[in-house]
Design an enzyme around this catalytic site. Structure first.
Site, PDB file in Angstrom:
ATOM      1  CG  ASP A  49      -1.861  -1.193   1.224  1.00  0.00           C
ATOM      2  OD1 ASP A  49      -2.338  -1.554   0.124  1.00  0.00           O
ATOM      3  OD2 ASP A  49      -2.107  -1.771   2.291  1.00  0.00           O
ATOM      4  CG  HIS A  72       5.429  20.896   1.281  1.00  0.00           C
ATOM      5  ND1 HIS A  72       6.786  20.647   1.257  1.00  0.00           N
ATOM      6  CD2 HIS A  72       4.873  20.077   0.359  1.00  0.00           C
ATOM      7  CE1 HIS A  72       7.041  19.734   0.339  1.00  0.00           C
ATOM      8  NE2 HIS A  72       5.902  19.362  -0.221  1.00  0.00           N
ATOM      9  CG  HIS A  77       7.603  16.703   1.760  1.00  0.00           C
ATOM     10  ND1 HIS A  77       8.884  17.166   1.885  1.00  0.00           N
ATOM     11  CD2 HIS A  77       7.414  16.490   0.433  1.00  0.00           C
ATOM     12  CE1 HIS A  77       9.437  17.252   0.678  1.00  0.00           C
ATOM     13  NE2 HIS A  77       8.566  16.856  -0.207  1.00  0.00           N
ATOM     14  CG  HIS A 139       5.591  23.046  -3.464  1.00  0.00           C
ATOM     15  ND1 HIS A 139       6.146  22.593  -4.632  1.00  0.00           N
ATOM     16  CD2 HIS A 139       5.244  21.919  -2.760  1.00  0.00           C
ATOM     17  CE1 HIS A 139       6.122  21.278  -4.637  1.00  0.00           C
ATOM     18  NE2 HIS A 139       5.576  20.831  -3.526  1.00  0.00           N
ATOM     19  CG  ASP A 161       9.021  19.417  -2.344  1.00  0.00           C
ATOM     20  OD1 ASP A 161      10.122  19.063  -1.893  1.00  0.00           O
ATOM     21  OD2 ASP A 161       8.123  18.606  -2.663  1.00  0.00           O
ATOM     22  CG  ASP A 193      12.442  20.581  -5.373  1.00  0.00           C
ATOM     23  OD1 ASP A 193      12.616  19.497  -5.943  1.00  0.00           O
ATOM     24  OD2 ASP A 193      11.363  21.232  -5.437  1.00  0.00           O
ATOM     25  CG  HIS A 362      -0.194  21.159 -14.393  1.00  0.00           C
ATOM     26  ND1 HIS A 362      -0.621  21.205 -13.089  1.00  0.00           N
ATOM     27  CD2 HIS A 362       1.022  20.578 -14.375  1.00  0.00           C
ATOM     28  CE1 HIS A 362       0.310  20.658 -12.315  1.00  0.00           C
ATOM     29  NE2 HIS A 362       1.305  20.271 -13.071  1.00  0.00           N
ATOM     30  CB  SER A 364       5.945  22.087 -12.705  1.00  0.00           C
ATOM     31  OG  SER A 364       6.737  21.503 -11.691  1.00  0.00           O
ATOM     32  CG  HIS A 366       8.815  20.261  -7.918  1.00  0.00           C
ATOM     33  ND1 HIS A 366       9.281  20.062  -6.641  1.00  0.00           N
ATOM     34  CD2 HIS A 366       7.707  19.490  -8.042  1.00  0.00           C
ATOM     35  CE1 HIS A 366       8.494  19.193  -6.019  1.00  0.00           C
ATOM     36  NE2 HIS A 366       7.523  18.833  -6.846  1.00  0.00           N
ATOM     37  CG  HIS A 388      12.182  16.423  -3.418  1.00  0.00           C
ATOM     38  ND1 HIS A 388      11.500  16.262  -4.589  1.00  0.00           N
ATOM     39  CD2 HIS A 388      11.241  16.365  -2.448  1.00  0.00           C
ATOM     40  CE1 HIS A 388      10.213  16.147  -4.340  1.00  0.00           C
ATOM     41  NE2 HIS A 388      10.025  16.187  -3.046  1.00  0.00           N
TER      42      HIS A 388
END
Lengths: 553, 553
Positions: A49, A72, A77, A139, A161, A193, A362, A364, A366, A388
């Site tokens: 899982d 965050h 995290h 972020h 991040d 990151d 959209h 990102s 990062h 990361h």
């Protein structure tokens, strides 16, 4: 304070992988843990899982741990915090939204309510020999923090991040002044990151998404269904604003969407005008062009709301031609095919689907290469540890650091469990501690290891064939059986002849052991197994797991 | 010829998917089959080796089939030929290299040598009411063909897999004049490759790869290991030319690499100067900077040579720092993670890995939007059927057709099994025939269906737990057992208490049936299953498959 003490930085997760971020900072007998994340299982971790970091090093040193600090509220995290808190009982620091999300998750776990202490950008606090300060970053979730850590040997900066959003939707830009100030004062080590270290240029501002969304809202004739990560509070806020601007009500589908939105509203991270939010069961009461539905499932998760909508088996909503689905997220590598299949299913329903990268809906969360270099230049650390990211991303980030003037020998490309040790002057690789993956399967934490997974793999490929026979242990003769049961091997009804012949083969093996007392079972079982493997492979080209079970009287 | 006859175009594979391409063209009582490909299993098709099209429609009409025509030698176009030839025994037409690859595969299958008839671009032949002609196209394998089909109701053009390479490495450009000529004469239906229909612009020429490769060959200090699809003969030829230019010998790793290169050399599609090719066992005899190694595994296939090299378990080669690995292929969607893991492992060995799209060492074999529009404009068909793509790619290709002037109602976005029926004037959707996926697992073709796969899925998630007990059927009492065997559920050595308690639970269930003759087993087995499911889920949060087996005396 002992002059000989050194600062150790020990990543227990997040290096060589995207996921389960966890880093230990140790100075003498004091430790701070930064983040406690989980990873989702890879495709070969059958039945697993979740994956959490091996925390042996922490449990061996539990009396030294002063605090857990969270950057965050994303799962990678905070998702193993609940397992960590079974090992150590210490205060947990994080921003208000982060702790709100932690609280929301606590009831799922059997763990005492921890001491959650909210902090804000600009705050600092003293934890043993460490002075920890918090820096605002941008972020894909609100209230994300970078940290700085003043230690007796020097200052450490960890970005968390982040990206540099020069025009953030909530007006709260990453505190580049603070990074600059740290750089001016002198930074011993930077950790940053690496997720997008392979991506040239700048990451787009979240605000560019506003314009793209607006265009789709303006032109949509029917219902709009928007999917993104439930934790992407800014994105959801933008969608809700667009809904208000175009006179649409908002409904939420998917458990985590409901949880996060409620928490974000409660904590003041999201504003939804009175009367805008309606229940999923009320969707039918409004005209199609007055509805926005926010839903989970942007990564193609099979049980999430979007998958159910695409498969036409969602209990409160049926999509129809004229509806528009906005996929406001990019598929994480590995999810492309499942996302693609959902898009195809939606299109087959006649739904208009907006999904391409080029659609602009959209951005990102990062930083890309130019931003990473800017942080490196602002902070200009003596040592650099890219974190990361998968190994090749860390390497690429290392190269960016070299380009900005960090010498090669001062860049440490690490692995989980590596110990990096620093004095005010020096930094070096100083050995390893236990680190690795712990599998969570149902209620079991760590009880499923390689043997179980290997068995699952064999079972998944060719199934299982069980032979049971009852023997007279004194005379070695068959009292009942052999009975053969198989699952996942062949379709039994079409394979009677095959199974009959397998039964005969077992009988032939048993004949060799007849008329003598049976003292050990192994030769008999091995004989059955070998004869069946050979026969079944010749007949079917498959190798089911063969389990001979002998009962005796 | 009957005036009322119509042309039917029936895709049996390749629509709504990338893979197992197969299309039937039927006019009256005559059928031609274009391509006979396979698909690789999706991640949820556990244990399946290959997927082939359901050929029921063909076997129901086997006396009507006149020929199989192959466009090129990729697996998704020839890989189910061997299964098809078990149904129909007809001539197979294809280019020399395509048939060479077919021949190489024949010995793996138990099928009579078919009648293979080579054709070349410009050839045409008459097959019943069809006149079939062959058109040269560019693709990531040499000797790829498009076809035209003159029928009594009009001309059909099928591009096959193609791109428009204006500067091909072998100088043999796609015959755009022929497409233009067809367009001038009038085309009833066009079928065209949709793989890259979502990609704007033009696909790069294979020649651009030459320059990028040259740069890496010039700067590499150690051995160069290049991986690409074994079937990409032009790419391999380019690598070999670069090797010769820089004084490197060439060795081949991986079975399919050896097979294809030998076949391509034998048929004259590849030239390797005398003395250039050496055996894998000879690699050690040459200095590192005089070696090029061509290897399989560009898609991260776990058993291929590149995976073995990355895992340091290849028998004839160990990579060392200083070596350069050129990954001259992009990961097919779904393979990103496995390819990423291999890159990471190679980098951990200190190997220099070149892999980014930006590196220029790969070019796609499929046409992008501008090329697709050019073909649409050259051919300007009355009707258009986008093929070879997932649903959203077919839709996008359909939009491109609309943009070039094909009316919406003349674009057919189909599914496998759809029948599209044409007269000289009209085209329409005319129902469905049987179509679908047939699973090949070992020697079994079609014997693994949904039930077996569902069982494999359950086994893969939580394993299996088998309970065996021998009962006295007259008195209902236990003679031996219950014995419990589990695999893939828990690590048995750590779970003795759990299994002991499970045994007690079974005993309790059995007690309820004691002291009476047992007439049916189902209530007893169900009782055991229910009690164990409940107990095990409460204790472990898992749901292994539970198989109660009762022996009786």
């Amino acid at each position: 304070m002992n002059k000989n003490n050194k600062l150790s930085i020990i990543p227990l997760g997040g290096l060589g992988e995207i996921g389960k971020n966890m880093t230990v900072f140790r100075y003498g007998d004091d430790m701070i843990i930064l983040d406690a994340g989980l990873a989702f299982p890879e495709e070969d971790m059958l039945g697993i899982d979740l994956v959490i970091p091996d925390m042996s090093y922490i449990s061996e040193n539990k009396d030294k741990v002063r605090a857990v600090v969270l950057t965050h509220g994303h799962e990678d995290h905070i998702g193993s915090l609940f397992y960590l808190l079974r090992q150590v009982s210490v205060p947990v620091y994080g921003s208000k939204l982060t702790l709100g999300l932690v609280e929301g998750r606590l009831k799922e776990y059997d763990v005492a309510a921890p001491n959650l202490i909210p902090v804000a950008p600009g705050d600092s606090l003293t934890l043993g020999p460490f002075k920890v300060g918090f820096i605002r970053v941008n972020h894909s979730i609100s209230d994300a923090l970078g940290i700085y850590l003043k230690t007796p040997v020097g200052t450490v900066v960890h970005t968390g991040d982040f990206k540099i959003d020069q025009t953030p939707v909530d007006g709260k830009m990453i505190d580049i002044h603070k990074f600059a100030e740290m750089g001016n004062q002198g930074v011993l080590v930077l950790l940053s990151d690496s997720t997008n270290a392979e991506r040239p240029g700048y990451t787009k501002s979240e605000r560019t998404v506003t314009e793209a969304l607006d265009e789709h809202f303006r032109s949509a004739k029917g219902r709009i269904i928007l999917t993104t990560f439930a934790s992407n509070v800014s994105r959801l806020q933008q969608a809700i604003q667009a809904a208000c601007a175009y006179g649409r009500k908002v409904a939420l589908l998917g458990r985590s969407m409901v949880t996060v939105v409620n928490k974000a509203v409660e904590l003041g991270y999201m504003e939804i005008p009175e009367g805008t939010l309606i229940g999923a069961e009320e969707i039918g009461r409004y005209p199609d062009n007055q509805m926005l539905i926010l839903t989970t499932g942007s990564q193609g998760e099979p049980m999430a709301a979007l998958s159910r909508l695409a498969a036409k088996n969602h209990r409160s909503l049926q999509l129809t031609p004229g509806d528009t689905v906005l996929i406001s997220a990019n598929p994480i590598p590995g999810n492309e095919r499942s996302v693609g299949r959902i898009i195809d299913s939606l299109m087959r329903l006649g739904v208009h689907v907006v999904y391409e990268r080029a659609s602009g809906i959209h951005a990102s969360g990062h930083a890309s290469q130019e931003e990473l270099k800017l942080i490196l230049n602002l902070v200009h650390p003596k040592f650099f540890i890219p974190v990361h990211g998968e190994h090749r991303m860390l390497r690429q980030h290392g190269k960016l650091a070299n380009q900005t003037g960090v010498p090669k020998e001062n860049v440490f490309i690490g692995e989980n469990g590596h110990v990096f040790e620093f004095t005010a002057e020096t930094g070096r690789f100083a050995g390893k501690v236990t680190a690795g993956k712990i599998f969570v399967d149902g209620l079991g934490v760590g009880d499923v290891g390689n043997i179980v997974i290997r068995d699952r793999r064999q079972l998944s490929q060719d199934g299982v064939l069980i032979v049971v026979v009852t023997l007279d242990k004194n005379r070695g003769c068959i009292l009942d059986g052999p009975d053969i049961v198989s699952r996942g091997f062949v379709y039994v009804r079409d394979s009677e002849a095959l199974i009959d012949e397998a039964r005969n083969i077992v009988k032939n093996v048993l004949e060799r052991f007849e008329n003598q007392p049976i003292t050990e079972w192994a030769p008999l079982k091995n004989g059955i197994r070998e004869a069946l493997v050979k026969y079944l492979f010749a007949k079917t080209g498959r190798r089911p797991m063969i389990l001979p079970i002998i009962m005796d009287l």
